[in-house]
Write an enzyme that holds these catalytic residues in place. Structure first.
Site, PDB file in Angstrom:
ATOM      1  CB  SER A 118      -0.952   0.019   1.198  1.00 28.66           C
ATOM      2  OG  SER A 118      -0.229   0.130   2.396  1.00 28.66           O
TER       3      SER A 118
ATOM      4  CE  LYS B 168      -2.806   1.613   4.890  1.00 25.52           C
ATOM      5  NZ  LYS B 168      -2.560   0.721   3.798  1.00 25.52           N
TER       6      LYS B 168
END
Length: 177
Positions: A39, A82
């Site tokens: 990700s 993230k």
């Protein structure tokens, strides 16, 4: 007490102190983290080892662009990494592949893939909105909503392994293109 026993005792004490210092540093100051998923490609690759510092957010709030490790609300036994995109009180939306913060486009040169449109989401005062850089595969705030600041373990500051990926992870705010 013999010299051997004194020497042995001093070594045992030294080893116990080293373990205690190591435990305290890892628990409260800095911790290694292994990137598991894709990700954050191309900023971070699966298998990269990063250092996560845990002190900053005890004294200040996250900044846009910070790369953070946190406990996701949808999976409390996991740890995700993230990028902070939206700050408390802001409204985040996505139109035609561009993130908008309070109706202003966010410049994001680190992006690796396109993303779908998203209706506006208001970030609560105790939360931030996070997204992976590889948006087409990232499970992030677009799916589970903004994350509480209290769920952030720390800020990733350095990729140290493999050595050819070595880099400092500086926050990129995207506010000044």
């Amino acid at each position: 007490m013999s010299d051997f026993n004194k020497e042995l005792r001093s070594w045992i004490i030294l080893i116990l102190i080293a373990f205690l210092i190591s435990f305290l540093l890892r628990t409260y100051v800095i911790q290694p983290f292994r990137v598991q998923m894709t990700s954050m490609v191309a900023t971070l690759e699966p298998g990269d080892l990063v250092l996560v510092e845990k002190v900053t957010y005890r004294f200040s709030k996250p900044h846009r662009g910070d790369v953070v490790v946190f406990i996701p609300p949808n999976s409390p036994n996991d740890r995700y990494i993230k990028r902070v995109i939206g700050l408390p009180g802001e409204t985040i939306s996505i139109k035609n592949g561009t993130v908008y913060i309070d109706h202003k486009p966010l410049h994001e040169p680190y992006l690796n893939s396109p993303m779908r449109d998203m209706e506006p989401v208001k970030v609560p005062s105790d939360s931030v909105f996070v997204m992976g850089d590889n948006r087409s595969v990232s499970l992030d705030s677009r799916y589970f909503g903004p994350i509480k600041i209290s769920s952030i373990i720390g800020r990733a500051i350095l990729v140290y392994w493999p050595i050819n990926h070595f880099q400092f992870l500086l926050a990129y705010s995207g506010e000044h293109p």
